[in-house]
Write an enzyme that holds these catalytic residues in place. Structure first.
Site, PDB file in Angstrom:
ATOM      1  N   ASN A 493       0.860  -1.185   0.000  1.00 17.83           N
ATOM      2  CA  ASN A 493       0.000   0.000   0.000  1.00 17.83           C
ATOM      3  C   ASN A 493       0.895   1.233   0.000  1.00 17.83           C
ATOM      4  OD1 ASN A 493      -1.701   2.139   0.582  1.00 17.83           O
ATOM      5  ND2 ASN A 493      -3.107   0.846   1.752  1.00 17.83           N
ATOM      6  N   ASP A 494       1.095   1.771  -1.178  1.00 16.36           N
ATOM      7  CA  ASP A 494       2.008   2.907  -1.347  1.00 16.36           C
ATOM      8  C   ASP A 494       1.648   4.106  -0.501  1.00 16.36           C
ATOM      9  OD1 ASP A 494       3.705   2.002  -3.489  1.00 16.36           O
ATOM     10  OD2 ASP A 494       1.971   2.162  -4.813  1.00 16.36           O
ATOM     11  N   THR A 495       0.393   4.164  -0.078  1.00 16.65           N
ATOM     12  CA  THR A 495      -0.114   5.433   0.445  1.00 16.65           C
ATOM     13  C   THR A 495      -0.141   5.516   1.968  1.00 16.65           C
ATOM     14  OG1 THR A 495      -2.403   4.673   0.462  1.00 16.65           O
ATOM     15  CG2 THR A 495      -1.593   5.665  -1.585  1.00 16.65           C
ATOM     16  N   ASN A 497       2.172   6.009   4.739  1.00 16.91           N
ATOM     17  CA  ASN A 497       3.575   6.398   4.889  1.00 16.91           C
ATOM     18  C   ASN A 497       3.768   6.915   6.307  1.00 16.91           C
ATOM     19  OD1 ASN A 497       2.535   7.940   1.952  1.00 16.91           O
ATOM     20  ND2 ASN A 497       3.731   6.055   1.905  1.00 16.91           N
TER      21      ASN A 497
END
Ligand code: NOJ
Length: 802
Positions: A493-495, A497
């Site tokens: 899940n790149d988002t 952070n």
């Protein structure tokens, strides 16, 4: 409202209304040369690299009725001037009597009829060639002779696609065009930026004499550019200006007087858009494809390529939408993602340093292995070259230059500069490749790591197996306060952070799955010591997940740097994440009762009639401490959207637990073919998976976006063929372990595997979901459920009874 239909016989989707809610596209050629063609003839073509060698200018953000990259104008005299229209509908938007866009395998064919003129334009790239062909047949279907002129047009981009947009001084000063008129009357228009005049030339030409041409957009549109693409003023003149651009916005327009076409008569115009190091170098290809017979041969070769590609796995199940997807469109999409990664689509614009994604391509490989083993091996080799000596990987790389970068983490100065999952996907890709092909010597191939000395030479090489060992070792050591893997900049899940120090349960489970693969591989190689060591690592992480990650009714998804869980009932937003539940089952970490409870929680809290949301409730406001996820409104993309990629992992988890009905329900509710009747709500192409659909917290619930280039393609194919139908490559052969709806009587699969063909017939007389009772191979009963690799090039009958 429907916009078209599936023609399974021809393996096409036929669009019958050009005013689709968004552009619907197709891919022609490959990353070597090719790009996207939209359903109204626009195209974005590049050679080798959309970022640094783009050929046509396709501005995604322009309204859909506008010219994008390429079009064709036809005209005939009317009143005192010309009636000018495009048989592609865009950009003139004339009323049509017929419009069909046949979205085929590697080609798009637009068939239309306007003003008594029928046009059939087939767009494709001959296999392995560097030119886009438009094979255009123009027929007079009116009762009277018609004098028709045809003007195909291309608009060029500067090869450095980002510069095209951000440097309006340098770019126009450098773009130039030259015309080469031949004795035959045919014309080749050559185009290049000045610095590449001796190395890289775009050519545009046709198979018919040209009476005049234009290479400057302003002159073509007329009145200093105040004419429009919908009604170019130069097309009201008898001839174009024969102007060879010395700068500015370069186009290529060729005016052909086709003469008086009698009723029933057809004229064939073949255009070619190509690129070579010089005009001379492009002449052989130009000569070849001016010949209609050669074009037909190229067309047949393309069809044969796709026949071959698709024949490797064909299914017959009781569900027609599943058959349609698995026999045609899903493997086709896997081919596209293998080729283009996330480089160029309507949503990924291919500018700057994006390149190919390490995790994306690792997963793409897994979906295309059965049909593209050679290409998969090459891609894996490339990926290994961007793995670092410490075992982690660079996030993205340019396949031409092999320059790699750290992805979005570069934008946040204090953030960790790696992703916790990238390198682990590669372990799964390599083992999947080995199981498909049996190519064990691949493990000994030396491949350099990414780290370079000052002169750019790799500092170190290791065998493929070494690369895998280092990937595992990186995560073994890179752990946080609970002993769980550190998140890095993000995981899958790149988002999400979080501040450095956060831990990822996704990475923990992916590591677990990678360890299972390493254990299995080591055992198969006879290395019991390594198998034991990896099994011990597995137990360590399993224990940590058991101890820390169970939230009572489901698994948590992260711990932040302070040790606070995300994806927990104690959170107000983001209480439960789908990947948090599916992956402990895929890794085998979840004990049975927890696994069951976790999947029940997914059904209860995350499932909607249009798919499973990635998490819920959505984060309702920007929170820099959480990162990108909170930049989306609730229900969009990773913030509670139906993220299709993750739906497939839930499906796989359901099959692991034996829930065939639930797995199939989840599969069907996101099958794009089933969206053909709800396009007004859905909007995207019904012939490929999109990446996401707006979730039920969003007012536009059900609206799909980011079609084509998504890991959904690979996982949908794997989930359906390997877990629902259960035909799964293993080191020892082809494992048969279906998990289907109990009401199915069975299904058939034709599967090519390691140089033999298996005609598999699975019968389900007891109407169970899972459990194979017997397998026979050519009439002989097998022990167990693995069909051995026979490798004899012959066809074998496999009867399976559940
Ligand atoms: C899209 C990216 O291409 C993929 O790598 C990522 O896993 C998903 N977004 C989820 O964030």
């Amino acid at each position: 409202m429907r916009y078209g239909y599936f023609d399974d016989e021809k393996r096409e989707y036929v669009i019958t209304n050009p005013r689709t809610p968004v552009k619907w596209i197709n891919y022609v050629g490959s990353l070597d040369f090719g790009g996207i063609v939209d359903h109204t003839g626009g195209s974005l073509i590049c050679k080798g690299d959309p970022a640094l060698n783009r050929i046509t200018r396709y501005i995604h953000q322009l309204p859909d009725g506008e010219f994008k990259g390429e079009t064709l104008y036809l005209r005939f005299k009317e009143g005192g001037g010309y009636r000018v229209f495009s048989p592609y509908y865009v950009p003139t938007l004339d009323p049509y009597d017929l419009y069909e866009c046949h979205v085929g395998l590697g080609y798009t064919r637009i068939v239309s009829q306007f003003y008594g003129i029928r046009t059939e334009a087939a767009v494709f790239v001959p296999l392995g060639q560097s030119c886009e062909i438009r094979d255009i047949q123009i027929s007079n279907v009116s009762p009277r002779p018609l004098e028709i002129d045809a003007v195909p047009v291309v608009e060029y981009s500067h090869p450095d696609a980002l510069r095209q947009f951000d440097n309006a001084d340098w770019v126009p000063q450098t773009m130039q065009s030259r015309a080469h008129r031949e004795k035959s009357g045919m014309v080749i228009l050559a185009q290049y930026p000045f610095m590449r005049k001796d190395t890289q030339i775009n050519t545009f030409t046709s198979n018919l004499p040209v009476s005049s041409f234009e290479t400057d957009r302003r002159r073509f549109l007329g009145k200093n550019g105040y004419g429009t693409w919908a009604s170019p003023l130069s097309l009201q003149e008898e001839e174009l200006g024969d102007y060879q651009a010395l700068r500015g916005d370069n186009i290529a327009a060729l005016l052909h007087h086709l003469g008086a076409i009698e009723p029933g008569q057809t004229i064939r115009l073949i255009t070619q858009l190509g690129q070579d190091e010089s005009v001379e170098a492009s002449l052989p290809s130009i000569g070849r494809y001016r010949d209609a017979e050669q074009v037909e041969m190229a067309w047949e070769e393309l069809a044969a390529y796709w026949d071959r590609y698709l024949s490797r796995l064909q299914v017959e199940t009781p569900d027609s939408d599943m058959n349609r997807l698995l026999n045609i469109h899903n493997p086709r999409q896997c081919h596209t993602t293998m080729n283009w990664s996330r480089y160029l689509s309507l949503y990924q614009v291919g500018l700057g340093a994006r390149g190919m994604g390490f995790r994306d391509s690792s997963q793409d490989v897994m979906g295309a292995l059965a049909s593209m083993p050679g290409e998969s091996r090459r891609l894996i080799e490339m990926l290994l070259q961007v793995q670092k000596e410490d075992g982690s990987a660079m996030h993205q790389f340019n396949p031409l230059t092999m320059v790699a970068n750290e992805g979005d983490s570069r934008e946040v100065e204090e953030a960790p500069k790696y992703y916790s999952d990238d390198h682990l996907w590669m372990v799964l890709a390599v083992t999947a490749y080995l199981k498909e092909t049996g190519d064990l010597p691949f493990l000994d191939l030396p491949v350099p790591y990414c780290d370079k000395d000052k002169s750019g030479h790799p500092l170190e090489s290791g065998t493929v197996l070494d690369h895998m060992r280092r990937a595992i070792a990186f995560t073994r050591h890179d752990v946080g306060a609970h002993g769980l893997p550190l998140l890095g900049f993000a995981d899958w899940n790149d988002t999400v952070n979080l501040r450095a120090g956060a831990e990822s349960l996704f990475a923990a489970n992916l590591y677990g799955k990678a360890l299972l693969e390493m254990v299995e591989l080591a055992r198969f190689l006879g290395d019991q010591g390594a198998a034991d060591r990896y099994a011990a690592d597995y137990e360590v992480m399993k224990r940590r997940v058991d101890e820390h990650a169970w939230d009572g009714e489901w698994y948590v998804r992260y711990f932040d740097a302070e040790g606070v869980p995300l994806g927990s009932h104690s959170n107000e937003e983001g209480q439960i994440y789908a990947n948090g539940q599916s992956w402990p089952i895929i890794s085998g970490f979840a004990p049975h009762e927890r696994a069951k409870a976790a999947l029940e929680a997914v059904y209860r809290l995350l499932n909607t009639r249009l798919g499973i949301k990635l998490s819920t409730p959505g984060y309702d406001g920007f929170d820099p401490a959480k990162g990108g996820i909170t930049t989306y409104p609730p229900g969009a993309k990773e913030n509670g959207g139906v993220f299709l990629h993750a739906n497939l992992w839930v499906i796989i988890a359901e099959t692991i637990l034996g829930n065939g009905a639930r797995a199939f329900q989840y599969y069907s509710q996101i099958n794009p073919a089933a969206k053909n009747d709800v396009i007004e709500q859905y909007e995207c192409e019904p012939y490929v998976y999109p990446e996401n659909i707006l979730g039920d917290e969003h007012p536009q619930f059900g609206l799909a976006r980011n079609s084509w280039l998504t890991g959904t393609a690979s996982w949908a194919y794997q989930a359906a063929t390997q877990y629902i139908l259960g035909i799964r490559p293993a080191y020892e052969g082809l494992l048969i372990d279906p998990c289907i709806p109990a009401e199915w009587d069975g299904f058939r699969v034709r599967r090519e595997f390691r140089n033999a063909v298996y005609q598999i017939h699975v019968k389900n007389p007891r109407h169970v979901s899972k459990g194979v009772r017997s397998v026979t191979l050519d009439g002989e009963t097998l022990e167990g459920d693995v069909v051995p690799p026979l490798g004899d090039g012959a066809t074998h009958r496999v009867e399976v009874t559940m």
